[in-house]
Design a protein around this motif. Structure first.
Motif, mmCIF file in Angstrom:
data_model
loop_
_atom_site.group_PDB
_atom_site.id
_atom_site.type_symbol
_atom_site.label_atom_id
_atom_site.label_comp_id
_atom_site.label_asym_id
_atom_site.label_seq_id
_atom_site.Cartn_x
_atom_site.Cartn_y
_atom_site.Cartn_z
ATOM 1 N N GLU A 1 21.765 -14.750 -65.500
ATOM 2 C CA GLU A 1 20.876 -13.792 -66.161
ATOM 3 C C GLU A 1 21.646 -12.601 -66.727
ATOM 4 O OE1 GLU A 1 17.612 -14.333 -66.740
ATOM 5 O OE2 GLU A 1 18.131 -16.293 -65.935
ATOM 6 N N ALA A 2 22.666 -12.160 -65.997
ATOM 7 C CA ALA A 2 23.474 -11.050 -66.505
ATOM 8 C C ALA A 2 24.211 -11.440 -67.773
ATOM 9 C CB ALA A 2 24.458 -10.601 -65.422
ATOM 10 N N ALA A 3 24.715 -12.675 -67.833
ATOM 11 C CA ALA A 3 25.407 -13.133 -69.040
ATOM 12 C C ALA A 3 24.441 -13.235 -70.209
ATOM 13 C CB ALA A 3 26.076 -14.485 -68.771
ATOM 14 N N ARG A 4 23.223 -13.682 -69.972
ATOM 15 C CA ARG A 4 22.233 -13.741 -71.047
ATOM 16 C C ARG A 4 21.900 -12.349 -71.555
ATOM 17 N NH1 ARG A 4 17.946 -18.227 -68.560
ATOM 18 N NH2 ARG A 4 19.401 -20.000 -68.593
ATOM 19 N N TYR A 5 21.788 -11.420 -70.637
ATOM 20 C CA TYR A 5 21.510 -10.037 -71.027
ATOM 21 C C TYR A 5 22.654 -9.463 -71.861
ATOM 22 C CZ TYR A 5 19.871 -5.227 -70.466
ATOM 23 O OH TYR A 5 19.422 -3.953 -70.692
ATOM 24 N N ALA A 6 23.897 -9.762 -71.464
ATOM 25 C CA ALA A 6 25.055 -9.288 -72.230
ATOM 26 C C ALA A 6 25.094 -9.919 -73.613
ATOM 27 C CB ALA A 6 26.347 -9.588 -71.461
ATOM 28 N N PHE A 7 24.769 -11.196 -73.701
ATOM 29 C CA PHE A 7 24.741 -11.843 -75.014
ATOM 30 C C PHE A 7 23.674 -11.221 -75.891
ATOM 31 C CE2 PHE A 7 22.689 -14.939 -77.801
ATOM 32 C CZ PHE A 7 23.758 -15.295 -78.606
ATOM 33 N N GLN A 8 22.512 -10.935 -75.330
ATOM 34 C CA GLN A 8 21.444 -10.329 -76.111
ATOM 35 C C GLN A 8 21.899 -9.024 -76.741
ATOM 36 O OE1 GLN A 8 18.403 -8.576 -73.812
ATOM 37 N NE2 GLN A 8 16.844 -8.638 -75.404
ATOM 38 N N HIS A 9 22.567 -8.174 -75.953
ATOM 39 C CA HIS A 9 23.021 -6.885 -76.480
ATOM 40 C C HIS A 9 24.128 -7.077 -77.516
ATOM 41 C CE1 HIS A 9 21.008 -3.641 -74.155
ATOM 42 N NE2 HIS A 9 20.723 -4.651 -73.345
ATOM 43 N N ALA A 10 25.064 -8.013 -77.269
ATOM 44 C CA ALA A 10 26.142 -8.234 -78.235
ATOM 45 C C ALA A 10 25.580 -8.772 -79.544
ATOM 46 C CB ALA A 10 27.171 -9.193 -77.654
ATOM 47 N N TRP A 11 24.629 -9.687 -79.467
ATOM 48 C CA TRP A 11 24.092 -10.291 -80.691
ATOM 49 C C TRP A 11 23.253 -9.298 -81.480
ATOM 50 C CZ3 TRP A 11 25.240 -14.568 -83.202
ATOM 51 C CH2 TRP A 11 24.378 -15.013 -84.203
ATOM 52 N N GLN A 12 22.414 -8.517 -80.795
ATOM 53 C CA GLN A 12 21.612 -7.532 -81.507
ATOM 54 C C GLN A 12 22.482 -6.438 -82.104
ATOM 55 O OE1 GLN A 12 18.706 -6.207 -78.655
ATOM 56 N NE2 GLN A 12 17.377 -7.995 -78.986
ATOM 57 N N LYS A 13 23.521 -6.049 -81.399
ATOM 58 C CA LYS A 13 24.447 -5.059 -81.944
ATOM 59 C C LYS A 13 25.147 -5.596 -83.171
ATOM 60 C CE LYS A 13 28.435 -2.217 -80.671
ATOM 61 N NZ LYS A 13 29.407 -1.868 -79.599
ATOM 62 N N GLN A 14 25.475 -6.886 -83.159
ATOM 63 C CA GLN A 14 26.140 -7.510 -84.304
ATOM 64 C C GLN A 14 25.242 -7.427 -85.536
ATOM 65 O OE1 GLN A 14 27.035 -11.618 -83.679
ATOM 66 N NE2 GLN A 14 27.615 -12.007 -85.795
ATOM 67 N N HIS A 15 23.938 -7.736 -85.379
ATOM 68 C CA HIS A 15 23.064 -7.776 -86.543
ATOM 69 C C HIS A 15 22.618 -6.384 -86.969
ATOM 70 C CE1 HIS A 15 22.477 -12.120 -87.205
ATOM 71 N NE2 HIS A 15 22.868 -12.200 -85.952
ATOM 72 N N VAL A 16 22.555 -5.458 -86.038
ATOM 73 C CA VAL A 16 22.285 -4.072 -86.438
ATOM 74 C C VAL A 16 23.465 -3.520 -87.230
ATOM 75 C CG1 VAL A 16 21.982 -1.748 -85.568
ATOM 76 C CG2 VAL A 16 20.650 -3.608 -84.605
ATOM 77 N N GLY A 17 24.670 -3.814 -86.775
ATOM 78 C CA GLY A 17 25.858 -3.352 -87.495
ATOM 79 C C GLY A 17 26.013 -3.984 -88.851
ATOM 80 N N GLU B 1 32.159 -14.566 -75.327
ATOM 81 C CA GLU B 1 32.568 -14.394 -73.926
ATOM 82 C C GLU B 1 31.358 -14.388 -73.003
ATOM 83 O OE1 GLU B 1 34.790 -10.818 -73.908
ATOM 84 O OE2 GLU B 1 36.582 -11.697 -74.862
ATOM 85 N N ALA B 2 30.255 -13.793 -73.440
ATOM 86 C CA ALA B 2 29.044 -13.808 -72.619
ATOM 87 C C ALA B 2 28.521 -15.228 -72.434
ATOM 88 C CB ALA B 2 27.969 -12.926 -73.258
ATOM 89 N N LEU B 3 28.576 -16.031 -73.480
ATOM 90 C CA LEU B 3 28.124 -17.419 -73.353
ATOM 91 C C LEU B 3 29.077 -18.243 -72.498
ATOM 92 C CD1 LEU B 3 26.846 -18.105 -76.976
ATOM 93 C CD2 LEU B 3 25.497 -17.695 -74.910
ATOM 94 N N ASP B 4 30.367 -17.925 -72.530
ATOM 95 C CA ASP B 4 31.307 -18.603 -71.632
ATOM 96 C C ASP B 4 30.998 -18.270 -70.175
ATOM 97 O OD1 ASP B 4 32.615 -19.811 -73.716
ATOM 98 O OD2 ASP B 4 34.206 -18.306 -73.843
ATOM 99 N N GLY C 1 34.857 -8.076 -83.056
ATOM 100 C CA GLY C 1 34.689 -7.815 -81.639
ATOM 101 C C GLY C 1 33.318 -8.197 -81.123
ATOM 102 N N ARG C 2 32.284 -8.000 -81.931
ATOM 103 C CA ARG C 2 30.932 -8.326 -81.476
ATOM 104 C C ARG C 2 30.757 -9.831 -81.344
ATOM 105 N NH1 ARG C 2 30.533 -4.049 -84.917
ATOM 106 N NH2 ARG C 2 30.385 -5.429 -86.711
ATOM 107 N N LEU C 3 31.329 -10.580 -82.275
ATOM 108 C CA LEU C 3 31.231 -12.034 -82.187
ATOM 109 C C LEU C 3 32.012 -12.554 -80.982
ATOM 110 C CD1 LEU C 3 29.881 -14.254 -83.908
ATOM 111 C CD2 LEU C 3 32.090 -14.642 -84.994
ATOM 112 N N LEU C 4 33.159 -11.958 -80.713
ATOM 113 C CA LEU C 4 33.925 -12.356 -79.540
ATOM 114 C C LEU C 4 33.195 -11.993 -78.256
ATOM 115 C CD1 LEU C 4 37.562 -11.361 -80.612
ATOM 116 C CD2 LEU C 4 36.539 -13.629 -80.554
#
Length: 423
Positions: A402-418, A358-361, A351-354
């Protein structure tokens, strides 16, 4: 006690042989041929004369290619091309380097029409939202029975001037003005309906802000300008797609994919090779590209540098967007490599990778929509209200970036923390 949290995107523990690559490429080739058959049945007729995949010529007077068929062709072409790129040392170099650019050409050509249509829908919806007439406008009061009936003023197709927007699109765009009028007249109508309760205080209507009124005035013409430009681009993309699907170049690609469905040209050393190092290299390229992104800048709610390029005379793409688009492509290659390791459709979904994808799309869509608004604003001799509406629209889409970049940042950091340790 800390223990390793296994992510579903981790490579399998056991080595993955080259048979998985062969099976995946064959499956995608079959999907490509199935989509080609769907295209032939819906908008194209097979052309006589050889070819393992048949010929896809448009029917005379037909409706053209099917959107579902074009989407399926695009999907299979992207996956075959991406897999050939990631695992190219295991494939015959002459064959893979010859077909991979052709698949990229086909995928990019088929994507243009859908991109133009989605971009127009996105910009028109944003115009309605910014002008305050999309969902907040109340229903206008009914016309009294004594009022004369209004005659339709929409000219017929034969009276439409060359280059004018279609009647359906014009109806969609011109809905801004009546709805804006409804905003001003609805409070008075509500007060008239409440006459029996004379003691009730009359609501005080709030006048619209000057910039909102100015935007509403220019939104109609701005929408019509965008409709005309993007519909023209979509028509050209549709013609280019039909021409591509009926060209000898596409026939050659289809024949090569048909051969791929039965035989995958592998390199001599591919028999005993492990696929995991190649997938790990694709993930490493993605990680390095993400590390080079200005994630700290993307973490701020407002990035003034992103608007500096704005409506400048330079028509070049926004300088901040290029590395993000590259990350999107690398993330796609990483996903395709995981599909190969996990035997295609049985690949586990992360889910985090998806969410990151989606944020990059959304980032890509908003960036291209902002560029289209800026291009429309550069049209000579447009009214100031139209230019103002397009400028507000451009700024709105850059904020979406900018909102999409912010969403990607949170998804990517959550992925690596998990992916770290858990207690």
């Amino acid at each position: 006690m800390a223990q390793r949290h296994h992510e579903p995107t981790d490579s399998p523990a056991a080595p993955v042989a080259g048979d998985a690559l062969t099976g995946y490429l064959r499956a995608q080739a079959v999907e490509f041929l199935r989509a080609l058959r769907l295209h032939q049945e819906s908008g194209g007729a097979p052309h006589g004369g050889g070819g393992a995949a048949g010929r896809a010529q448009p029917r005379a007077g037909g409706a053209g290619h099917s959107p579902d068929a074009a989407r399926a062709l695009r999907r299979s072409a992207r996956r075959i091309s991406g897999t050939l790129h990631t695992f190219r040392p295991l494939l015959d170099p002459g064959w893979s380097e010859g077909i991979r650019p052709e698949l990229s050409w086909l995928s990019g050509t088929l994507a243009q029409e859908h991109a133009c249509e989605a971009r127009l829908d996105r910009l028109l919806l944003a115009l309605h939202r910014l002008s305050g007439t999309s969902t907040t406008a109340p229903t206008p009061p009914p016309v009294p029975s004594t009022a004369p009936a209004r005659q339709p003023t929409t000219p017929g197709p034969e009276a439409a001037p060359a280059g004018a927007p279609t009647p359906a699109a014009t109806a969609t765009v011109t809905a801004v003005a009546p709805a804006a009028t409804a905003v001003a007249t609805a409070p008075a109508a509500s007060a008239a309906a409440a006459v029996p309760t004379a003691t009730a205080p009359l609501p005080t209507p709030h006048p619209p802000l000057p910039d909102r009124a100015h935007l509403t005035l220019g939104a109609v013409k701005a929408g019509a300008l965008l409709d005309r430009q993007l519909n023209l681009a979509r028509t050209r993309a549709h013609s280019a797609a039909l021409q591509a699907l009926g060209s000898a170049r596409f026939h050659a690609v289809a024949d090569q994919v048909a051969v791929l469905a039965s035989e995958v040209p592998l390199a001599p050393a591919a028999g005993n090779a492990d696929l995991r190092p190649f997938a790990a290299a694709a993930e490493e390229r993605l990680t390095d590209a993400v590390a080079a992104l200005p994630l700290l800048t993307a973490g701020h709610p407002y990035n003034a540098e992103a608007l500096a390029h704005g409506l400048s005379p330079d028509p070049a793409p926004h300088p901040q967007d290029t590395p993000w688009h590259q990350v999107r492509l690398l993330l796609r290659l990483h996903r395709y490599a995981l599909e190969v390791l996990h035997t295609g459709d049985r690949a586990p979904l992360d889910g985090r990778l998806l969410a990151a994808g989606e944020a990059l799309d959304r980032h890509r869509d908003a960036a291209e929509a902002a560029a289209a608004a800026a291009q429309a604003a550069r049209t000579p001799r447009i009214a100031p209200a139209t230019a103002y509406a397009l400028g507000v629209l451009h700024a709105d889409q850059r904020h979406e970036v900018e909102a999409a970049r912010y969403a990607f940042q949170h998804a990517w950091q959550k992925q690596h923390v998990g992916a770290g340790t858990s207690t």
